[in-house]
Scaffold this active site. Sequence first.
Site, short mmCIF file in Angstrom:
data_model
loop_
_atom_site.label_atom_id
_atom_site.label_comp_id
_atom_site.label_asym_id
_atom_site.label_seq_id
_atom_site.Cartn_x
_atom_site.Cartn_y
_atom_site.Cartn_z
N HIS A 1 -3.14 6.94 1.94
CA HIS A 1 -3.85 5.73 1.35
C HIS A 1 -5.51 5.64 1.86
O HIS A 1 -5.53 6.03 2.97
CB HIS A 1 -2.94 4.63 2.23
CG HIS A 1 -3.59 3.14 2.07
ND1 HIS A 1 -3.87 2.79 0.16
CD2 HIS A 1 -3.33 2.35 2.51
CE1 HIS A 1 -4.48 0.72 0.88
NE2 HIS A 1 -3.63 1.14 2.11
N CYS B 1 1.09 -1.02 -0.14
CA CYS B 1 0.21 0.13 -0.30
C CYS B 1 1.29 1.48 -0.12
O CYS B 1 0.46 2.59 -0.15
CB CYS B 1 -0.94 -0.02 1.08
SG CYS B 1 -1.89 -1.19 1.41
N ASN C 1 -10.64 -0.35 0.32
CA ASN C 1 -9.15 -1.14 0.40
C ASN C 1 -8.10 -1.45 -0.97
O ASN C 1 -8.38 -2.26 -1.78
CB ASN C 1 -8.09 -1.34 1.47
CG ASN C 1 -6.65 -1.44 1.61
OD1 ASN C 1 -6.21 -1.30 0.50
ND2 ASN C 1 -6.64 -1.88 2.21
#
Length: 400
Positions: free
Chosen positions: A326, A176, A356
């Site tokens: 993020h 990520c 996500n």
Amino acid sequence: MANVSGFFSPSVPSLRRRVQPSIGLYRSGFCFPAKISKRVFCSSTIEGAEKLSPSQSRVPRIVSKGCKLVGCGSAVPSLQISNDDLAKIVETSDEWISVRTGIRNRRVLSGKDSLTALAVEAAKRALEMAQVDPDEVDLVLMCTSTPEDLFGSAPQIQKALGCKKNPLAYDITAACSGFVLGLVSAACHIRGGGFHNVLVIGADALSRYVDWTDRGTCILFGDAAGAVLVQACDSEQDGLFAFDLHSDGDGQRHLNASMKNNETDSTLGSNGSVLDVPQARSSYSCIQMNGKEVFRFAVRCVPQSIESALEKAGLSGSNIDWLLLHQANQRIIDAVATRLEVPPERVISNLAQYGNTSAASIPLALDEAVRSGKVQSGHTIATAGFGAGLTWGSAIVRWG
């Protein structure tokens, strides 16, 4: 000769010899000299929260060439899975998921969809916005932890875009945090390597590594791709003010998808290995995550990283127009914003609709914010990625 930050120009070798003993190179990629020619020295004092030009940082920087973000694009799969859909396969509900994560929907690859195709679509849109032809691209950076080829997907994206001059293309694996590392890598290539147009793509398909019977992880992840074109410019137009990058391998136990070997009983394994070699077919486990520990890590380390990058840039939270993190969990986003004293109206979030999406989450959210008119040319953005590794990092950038 250029150093890793690219702030020494090959055209001024005498400058390098003159200042080398008094220069320290910091993790931000910026150099802090004791004495330097005014011709390449940029610093000033900032008052209040007025708009900033790249040369208004209080911190001295040697920048032989700058870089700026000039185009963005994104793409998502057509299949949407809602919280109500997940409630049919695991013990959960829309309320349970949305209250704890902020997520309501996610997109997932299906059928003949491919992550490479999504990445190509996002890249084409970024090039179109930047008005750059594929043949003008010097480098393709594919930030992903889920390539469709063990050896990387970037060259296939380069091929699909029709880059006839065979520019370098390679993958960056940092989960990520990948896109932030891609931005910094692009800047280093431009400043130190003479590249002009660098395509940075964040794309992941974590749905392929999710245990769909585990409600602790299957509710979180979605698939997507986002891209940004980073372009060389004069140092006065430089759009990367500072960055801050870290990793901690000790935290790997809290978030991973480790390789596992499945023993076979056959004389020869499926890979045709010889008899003296243990027979096994390698594969990766589903995502394993300790949610509480990852949350603690994120709310502690991400604000510290952004504050460090702001300090290196000579800025404060009041100088940024947008906070773009993020998109992992709305509680994390809110906690970081509170720590940095950034009001909700200056926080970019599209987590509710996509979940996500790992390395894709920042460029995906950026693309939507730019195309909706929220983020405009000249706006300063504090962005940060964090996740498996553990890795985390932040960058202070200017759009346009």
